[in-house]
Design a protein around this motif. Structure first.
Motif, short mmCIF file in Angstrom:
data_model
loop_
_atom_site.label_atom_id
_atom_site.label_comp_id
_atom_site.label_asym_id
_atom_site.label_seq_id
_atom_site.Cartn_x
_atom_site.Cartn_y
_atom_site.Cartn_z
N ASP A 100 0.83 -1.20 0.00
CA ASP A 100 0.00 0.00 0.00
C ASP A 100 0.87 1.26 0.00
O ASP A 100 0.60 2.22 -0.73
CB ASP A 100 -0.92 -0.02 1.21
CG ASP A 100 -2.10 0.93 1.07
OD1 ASP A 100 -2.56 1.13 -0.07
OD2 ASP A 100 -2.54 1.48 2.08
N SER A 127 2.95 1.57 -3.45
CA SER A 127 2.08 1.85 -4.58
C SER A 127 1.62 3.31 -4.55
O SER A 127 1.41 3.93 -5.59
CB SER A 127 0.86 0.93 -4.58
OG SER A 127 0.03 1.18 -3.47
N SER A 128 1.50 3.87 -3.33
CA SER A 128 1.10 5.28 -3.21
C SER A 128 2.21 6.23 -3.68
O SER A 128 1.94 7.38 -4.02
CB SER A 128 0.73 5.60 -1.75
OG SER A 128 1.88 5.59 -0.91
N SER A 172 -1.14 3.43 -10.98
CA SER A 172 -2.33 3.19 -10.16
C SER A 172 -1.99 3.00 -8.69
O SER A 172 -1.04 2.32 -8.33
CB SER A 172 -3.06 1.93 -10.66
OG SER A 172 -4.11 1.60 -9.81
N LYS A 173 -2.81 3.61 -7.83
CA LYS A 173 -2.54 3.57 -6.39
C LYS A 173 -3.57 2.74 -5.63
O LYS A 173 -3.41 2.48 -4.45
CB LYS A 173 -2.52 5.00 -5.82
CG LYS A 173 -1.40 5.87 -6.41
CD LYS A 173 -1.47 7.29 -5.90
CE LYS A 173 -0.28 8.10 -6.36
NZ LYS A 173 -0.14 8.14 -7.82
N ASN A 174 -4.64 2.31 -6.28
CA ASN A 174 -5.68 1.53 -5.61
C ASN A 174 -5.46 0.05 -5.86
O ASN A 174 -5.64 -0.44 -6.99
CB ASN A 174 -7.07 1.97 -6.13
CG ASN A 174 -8.19 1.36 -5.30
OD1 ASN A 174 -7.96 0.49 -4.46
ND2 ASN A 174 -9.41 1.81 -5.55
N ALA A 219 -7.09 -2.47 -4.54
CA ALA A 219 -8.32 -3.26 -4.44
C ALA A 219 -9.16 -3.14 -5.70
O ALA A 219 -10.39 -3.11 -5.64
CB ALA A 219 -9.12 -2.82 -3.22
N THR A 220 -8.52 -3.05 -6.84
CA THR A 220 -9.20 -2.97 -8.12
C THR A 220 -8.64 -4.02 -9.07
O THR A 220 -7.60 -4.62 -8.79
CB THR A 220 -9.04 -1.58 -8.76
OG1 THR A 220 -7.64 -1.33 -8.96
CG2 THR A 220 -9.62 -0.49 -7.86
N PHE A 268 -7.10 -6.80 0.09
CA PHE A 268 -7.29 -6.10 -1.18
C PHE A 268 -8.28 -6.81 -2.10
O PHE A 268 -8.44 -6.41 -3.26
CB PHE A 268 -5.95 -5.93 -1.90
CG PHE A 268 -4.92 -5.17 -1.11
CD1 PHE A 268 -5.15 -3.86 -0.73
CD2 PHE A 268 -3.73 -5.77 -0.73
CE1 PHE A 268 -4.21 -3.14 -0.01
CE2 PHE A 268 -2.77 -5.07 0.00
CZ PHE A 268 -3.02 -3.75 0.37
#
Length: 274
Positions: free
Chosen positions: A125, A128-129, A134-136, A138-139, A169
């Motif tokens: 998390d 990735s931020s 992409s930062k989400n 859970a997609t 996630f």
């Protein structure tokens, strides 16, 4: 006059005792003298290196803590040295073709926590931020079999544990998939991947490579590859310490769909070492 021949007189000259000839005192060695290296020095040095390596192993938690201290330069060198170790039959040109550039690695040596499985979701998390992609987590892409994150591990049991740890996630539209060979036939795995929207996949390099070659797994939407390198097994080996995992891992990392996207491209793929 005597007719007898003259008598020959033999004279034996005794050598004086050695002590009668005192030796000159030894000259003190100067700093400019060439000092021959001791034959034991390389052995002692090798033992010291092995001892230091052993001290980096947290056997209670199954972690090599040295991996977490490596910056991108050392990680690139680490991968190259293990490639040379297990593929020594390759020429220098072939080894260069397998080289992973330093720009492919995302800097993670500043991560403050131990690289334990319980910290993997937070690790993912956080980094990735920081990325520009992409930062989400859970997609998932609407296209089945197109994960944004792959976590590559050394064994099936580890893949199952990683997938379990990353369930945070998982949603009904984004699966955290287990991609390994143990107890799962390749045919069944291909069918599952082809019909499932996958956000994160956790698996062994051989099975991931098989799914990719079968056309089930797609790297088009892939944004990051996380290599579970700090984890060691009961024999103190990580994923790069075993020929059966190192070679397929390097084959996977050198796929055109991945390698051409390392570095500063617009659809960049980051390599993270956990």
């Amino acid at each position: 006059m005597s007719k007898h021949p003259p008598r020959t007189v033999t004279t034996t000259i005794q050598q004086p005792p050695a002590l009668l000839f005192p030796q000159a005192p030894k000259r003190a060695r100067s700093e400019n003298d060439d000092i021959r290296p001791s034959n034991k020095s390389p052995i002692k040095r090798s033992k010291r290196v092995r001892l230091e390596a052993q001290q980096d192993l947290d056997l209670d938690h199954g972690v090599n803590v040295a991996i977490g201290r490596m910056d991108t330069h050392f990680l690139a060198d680490y991968v190259a040295r293990h490639t040379t170790r297990f593929q020594a039959e390759l020429s220098s040109v072939e080894l260069e073709d397998l080289h992973i550039p330093e720009s492919a690695f995302q800097e993670t040596s500043d991560w403050p926590k131990p690289r334990l499985l319980e910290h993997l979701p937070e690790f993912l998390d956080y980094y990735s931020s920081l990325s520009r992609i992409s930062k989400n987590l859970a997609t998932a892409s609407k296209k089945p079999g197109s994960p944004h994150t792959l976590v590559i591990v050394s064994a099936g049991l580890r893949a199952a544990n990683v997938a379990r740890a990353l369930r945070t996630f998982q949603t009904k539209d984004a699966a955290v998939a287990k991609l390994f060979a143990k107890h799962i036939k390749l045919k069944d795995a291909i069918n599952y991947v082809k019909k499932t929207r996958i956000g994160i996949g956790a698996g062994t390099p051989s099975r991931i490579l098989d799914l990719f070659n079968a056309g089930a797994l797609c790297f088009e939407k892939l944004e990051r590859v996380v290599i579970d390198c700090s984890h060691i097994d009961v024999k103190k080996r990580c994923i790069f310490d075993m020929r059966e995992t190192q070679k397929p891992l390097m084959q996977l990392l050198n796929q055109d769909g991945l390698k051409t996207r390392y570095g500063g491209s617009s659809d960049q793929i980051n390599l993270l070492f956990f």
